[in-house]
Design a protein around this motif. Structure first.
Motif, PDB file in Angstrom:
ATOM      1  N   ARG A  39       0.800  -1.256   0.018  1.00  7.84           N
ATOM      2  CA  ARG A  39      -0.145   0.075   0.060  1.00  7.84           C
ATOM      3  C   ARG A  39       0.764   1.412  -0.151  1.00  7.84           C
ATOM      4  NH1 ARG A  39      -5.417   0.809   2.648  1.00  7.84           N
ATOM      5  NH2 ARG A  39      -5.480   3.143   2.843  1.00  7.84           N
ATOM      6  N   LYS A  40       0.685   2.124  -0.746  1.00 10.11           N
ATOM      7  CA  LYS A  40       1.298   3.444  -0.902  1.00 10.11           C
ATOM      8  C   LYS A  40       0.986   4.313   0.122  1.00 10.11           C
ATOM      9  CE  LYS A  40       1.969   3.435  -5.906  1.00 10.11           C
ATOM     10  NZ  LYS A  40       1.754   3.980  -7.027  1.00 10.11           N
ATOM     11  N   PRO A  41       1.803   5.048   0.782  1.00 13.58           N
ATOM     12  CA  PRO A  41       1.478   6.159   1.692  1.00 13.58           C
ATOM     13  C   PRO A  41       0.306   6.997   1.037  1.00 13.58           C
ATOM     14  CG  PRO A  41       3.796   6.279   1.188  1.00 13.58           C
ATOM     15  CD  PRO A  41       3.243   5.311   0.122  1.00 13.58           C
ATOM     16  N   GLY A  42      -0.249   7.485   2.068  1.00 13.43           N
ATOM     17  CA  GLY A  42      -1.138   8.360   1.749  1.00 13.43           C
ATOM     18  C   GLY A  42      -2.638   8.470   2.640  1.00 13.43           C
ATOM     19  N   LYS A  43      -3.654   7.915   2.311  1.00  9.68           N
ATOM     20  CA  LYS A  43      -4.955   7.789   3.263  1.00  9.68           C
ATOM     21  C   LYS A  43      -4.646   6.833   4.344  1.00  9.68           C
ATOM     22  CE  LYS A  43      -8.706   7.484   1.023  1.00  9.68           C
ATOM     23  NZ  LYS A  43      -9.679   7.021  -0.071  1.00  9.68           N
ATOM     24  N   PHE A  44      -5.584   6.868   5.334  1.00  4.60           N
ATOM     25  CA  PHE A  44      -5.511   6.158   6.559  1.00  4.60           C
ATOM     26  C   PHE A  44      -6.356   4.777   5.919  1.00  4.60           C
ATOM     27  CE2 PHE A  44      -4.022   9.095   9.165  1.00  4.60           C
ATOM     28  CZ  PHE A  44      -3.926   8.625  10.514  1.00  4.60           C
ATOM     29  N   PRO A  45      -5.756   3.941   6.294  1.00  2.26           N
ATOM     30  CA  PRO A  45      -6.699   2.338   6.092  1.00  2.26           C
ATOM     31  C   PRO A  45      -7.873   2.474   7.149  1.00  2.26           C
ATOM     32  CG  PRO A  45      -4.555   1.891   7.330  1.00  2.26           C
ATOM     33  CD  PRO A  45      -4.422   3.429   6.957  1.00  2.26           C
ATOM     34  N   PRO A  46      -8.822   1.653   7.112  1.00  2.00           N
ATOM     35  CA  PRO A  46      -9.822   1.451   7.784  1.00  2.00           C
ATOM     36  C   PRO A  46      -9.434   0.773   9.233  1.00  2.00           C
ATOM     37  CG  PRO A  46     -10.293   0.027   5.953  1.00  2.00           C
ATOM     38  CD  PRO A  46      -8.825   0.735   5.856  1.00  2.00           C
ATOM     39  N   ILE A  47      -9.536   1.685  10.531  1.00  2.00           N
ATOM     40  CA  ILE A  47      -9.005   1.549  11.917  1.00  2.00           C
ATOM     41  C   ILE A  47      -9.826   0.207  12.298  1.00  2.00           C
ATOM     42  CG2 ILE A  47      -8.771   2.466  14.022  1.00  2.00           C
ATOM     43  CD1 ILE A  47      -8.109   4.979  12.859  1.00  2.00           C
TER      44      ILE A  47
END
Length: 160
Positions: A77-85
């Motif tokens: 996964r590339k850096p950027g958005k938060f994954p679903p916590i």
């Protein structure tokens, strides 16, 4: 007079059998490779694996089905958005991860999930190409069998 038309699967019975063996072997090898590479948390991804032989007017194929998140295991996964916590919280519970104390405090599962999600958002995750590595290995194992099956089916078709 009616003409009998064969579908692709009927025209290539030996190839179909080899592809069925291929699919079974691939599923088994993928599960083994996931275990070897410690990529099994809940077992849902490994248990979701299935395959079917698809055929059309001019093709036979092995269609592998598995849960969508295999892509993030495979490609990272590339850096950027938060994954679903919430998914990370579930992963923490399944893996029985015990948070360590930091500055005299032990984070809750929700706090730990947030910290992990933040790290993923900042740095991404590394790819773990288990699917493609397994596919390459199984294709190499079955290459000769597929060639033999194609030859046998062509010879049977010519003899008719």
């Amino acid at each position: 007079m009616e003409s009998a038309t064969l579908n692709t699967a009927e025209m290539w019975p030996n190839v179909r059998k080899v592809l069925e063996d291929f699919g079974e072997h691939f599923i088994e090898a993928y599960r083994e490779n996931m275990a070897i590479r410690d990529a099994i948390a809940s077992g849902k991804l490994a248990n979701s694996l299935s395959f079917e032989i698809a055929s059309g007017a001019s093709f036979l194929a092995v269609d592998v089905s598995l849960l969508d998140y295999w892509y993030y295991v495979e490609k990272g996964r590339k850096p950027g958005k938060f994954p679903p916590i919430s998914k990370i919280e579930r992963w923490i519970k399944v893996r029985r991860i015990v948070p360590r104390a930091y500055n005299g405090r032990v984070p809750t599962t929700k706090q730990l999930a947030f910290l992990i999600a933040r790290k993923i958002a900042l740095f991404g995750t590394k790819p773990r190409p288990i699917f493609s590595d397994t596919l390459d290995a199984v294709v190499a194992q079955f290459e000769w069998e597929i060639e033999q099956a194609v030859t046998a089916d062509i010879e049977q078709a010519v003899d008719i």
